[in-house]
Scaffold this motif. Structure first.
Motif, PDB file in Angstrom:
ATOM      1  N   LYS A   9      -0.542   2.660   4.371  1.00 16.57           N
ATOM      2  CA  LYS A   9       0.800   2.073   4.351  1.00 16.57           C
ATOM      3  C   LYS A   9       1.206   1.450   5.683  1.00 16.57           C
ATOM      4  O   LYS A   9       2.091   0.599   5.719  1.00 16.57           O
ATOM      5  CB  LYS A   9       1.828   3.126   3.949  1.00 16.57           C
ATOM      6  N   ASN A  10       0.574   1.854   6.798  1.00 18.18           N
ATOM      7  CA  ASN A  10       0.953   1.294   8.093  1.00 18.18           C
ATOM      8  C   ASN A  10      -0.046   0.258   8.599  1.00 18.18           C
ATOM      9  O   ASN A  10      -0.049  -0.072   9.780  1.00 18.18           O
ATOM     10  CB  ASN A  10       1.140   2.402   9.136  1.00 18.18           C
ATOM     11  N   LEU A  44       6.490  -2.490  11.739  1.00 23.94           N
ATOM     12  CA  LEU A  44       6.130  -1.129  12.103  1.00 23.94           C
ATOM     13  C   LEU A  44       7.357  -0.322  12.524  1.00 23.94           C
ATOM     14  O   LEU A  44       7.410   0.892  12.313  1.00 23.94           O
ATOM     15  CB  LEU A  44       5.100  -1.150  13.241  1.00 23.94           C
ATOM     16  N   PRO A  63       8.050  -4.313   4.435  1.00 20.96           N
ATOM     17  CA  PRO A  63       6.605  -4.218   4.644  1.00 20.96           C
ATOM     18  C   PRO A  63       5.856  -5.373   3.981  1.00 20.96           C
ATOM     19  O   PRO A  63       6.173  -5.765   2.862  1.00 20.96           O
ATOM     20  CB  PRO A  63       6.240  -2.881   3.978  1.00 20.96           C
ATOM     21  N   SER A  86       4.245   0.053   0.102  1.00 20.64           N
ATOM     22  CA  SER A  86       4.391   1.299   0.845  1.00 20.64           C
ATOM     23  C   SER A  86       3.957   2.455  -0.038  1.00 20.64           C
ATOM     24  O   SER A  86       4.468   2.643  -1.136  1.00 20.64           O
ATOM     25  CB  SER A  86       5.849   1.487   1.275  1.00 20.64           C
ATOM     26  N   ASP A 101      -0.594   9.385   9.978  1.00 20.51           N
ATOM     27  CA  ASP A 101      -0.289   9.075  11.370  1.00 20.51           C
ATOM     28  C   ASP A 101      -1.594   8.675  12.046  1.00 20.51           C
ATOM     29  O   ASP A 101      -2.334   9.504  12.560  1.00 20.51           O
ATOM     30  CB  ASP A 101       0.319  10.304  12.059  1.00 20.51           C
TER      31      ASP A 101
END
Length: 398
Positions: A282-283, A353, A359, A363, A376
């Protein structure tokens, strides 16, 4: 030249040998700069590079072992320059140009977001990451031009030396790239004989390795694959290209999740065409990249023929062109902040971010791998590579 090693000269010790400062031992015969000696723990160990391999390195040296930039000398390859023998004329190690660990850093701040505070905003920006990728690619291309290959391409073997500070625009100083542990590389001598690398690192493998499991069969085309992995991680703030969110029941229900098995299957979730079984983390900011960059990664990771992958020189040319052709622009929201500089025609990755933009990719809330892997990036814990590659070894032009 005779040398005597005192305990105070020892810098450190690794799996293969110990490293010692020996200074400028040739100062009387022409200045070659400061050298360090690598003395092998066991010269008779089959994994210790042979004298023939070391001589082949001396005979075929990359063009940019050392560079002088703005009056400062930087070691870009800790390359074999001289053999070191004992009193019985047995080769027990070699001398190489010094690359000061105390004055250099690892790639960690570019890979692990929680270490990014060690960088300036400029160094952590996407446009500088493109320059860093070009510099790494340029060194790799230099190696390949001499018919050598990295093979065991791992972040521990790259060092980043800060450009010398002069008080002017120091915030915008970058890094000079250096490669260490060069005696572990695949080396080719003047007669075409190969001296293979003997180890590989988990998660830095190529699909062809998993087909034959023979490190000695790997060549420059393997380097193309693992170089693309490293460039992807640098440009995507630490995300490995073969980390993903499983969508299919087959992948969701796997009892063991090993990244190398995903490499074997080419399960790459960040391609121009979506993969039906997997989705990006997702990031990931891959949709904020230049279209040509994404196409290069598709060729690197999805081509069935290894020869179709972009070469290191292709990557250097592409990434340099992005900077030289001004393919970056300031952010409309944060025009004065270099960390928000982004690709022309693309969304600002930093705004996204930081949560101030929609996005560019869907997501996903679930963990991409389940237990042991988090969203993370940079704090991942990886299952060990079982019965696969074994890791046993202890800018350029600005």
């Amino acid at each position: 030249k005779p040398i005597t090693l005192e305990a105070s000269q020892k810098i450190g010790s690794g799996g293969m040998g110990s490293v010692w400062r020996i200074g400028n031992v040739f100062s009387q015969d022409g200045d070659t700069g400061n050298l360090v000696a690598k003395i092998y723990h066991n010269a008779n160990d089959p994994k210790t590079p042979s004298e023939e391999k070391l001589r082949a390195m001396i005979a075929r040296t990359p063009d940019h072992v050392q560079e002088v930039i703005n009056g400062v000398a930087y070691t870009q390859f800790a390359w074999v320059l001289y053999l070191i023998k004992d009193d019985h004329q047995r080769c027990i190690g070699f001398a190489m140009p010094e690359l000061d660990f105390n004055q250099s850093i690892s790639l960690n701040p570019f890979i692990y977001p929680r270490e990014a505070s060690r960088l300036t905003d400029y160094q952590n920006s996407l446009n500088y990451r493109v320059q860093l990728g070009a510099n790494i690619s340029a060194l790799m291309a230099d190696l390949h031009r001499h018919d050598h290959a990295f093979i065991d391409f791992k972040e521990q073997n790259l060092r980043l030396m800060p450009e010398a500070l002069d008080g002017q625009d120091d915030e915008y100083k970058g890094f000079i790239v250096g490669f260490i542990d060069c005696d572990s590389f695949l080396i080719t001598d003047n007669d075409g004989r190969k001296y293979p690398c003997t180890v590989l690192s988990p998660e830095m493998t190529s699909p062809e390795y998993h087909q034959h499991k023979d490190i000695a069969k790997l060549d420059e085309k393997h380097d193309r694959f693992v170089l693309a992995i490293e460039l992807f991680k640098i440009l995507n703030y630490g995300i490995h290209p073969f980390y993903f969110i499983p969508l299919s029941e087959r992948l969701r229900n796997l009892s063991s999740r090993v990244t190398d098995s995903f490499i074997k299957e080419r399960l790459y979730a960040y391609g121009v065409t979506p993969h039906p079984e997997i989705a990006p983390l997702k990031n990931s900011i891959h949709e904020c990249w230049d279209d040509g960059t994404r196409a290069m990664f598709d060729r690197a990771f999805l081509s069935q023929n290894p020869a179709d992958r972009p070469t290191a020189q292709d990557w250097e040319n592409h990434l340099r062109a992005l900077s030289q052709n001004r393919q970056f622009m300031v952010c409309e929201r944060f025009a004065d902040e270099v960390s928000h500089i982004h690709f022309v025609g693309k969304a600002c990755h930093r705004c996204w971010l930081e949560g101030t933009l929609t996005p560019p990719t869907p997501s996903y809330q679930q963990s991409p791998y389940g237990a042991g892997i988090t969203n993370d990036v940079g704090e991942e814990t990886h299952a060990p590579l079982q019965n696969e590659a074994q890791n046993v070894s202890p800018s350029v032009w600005q």
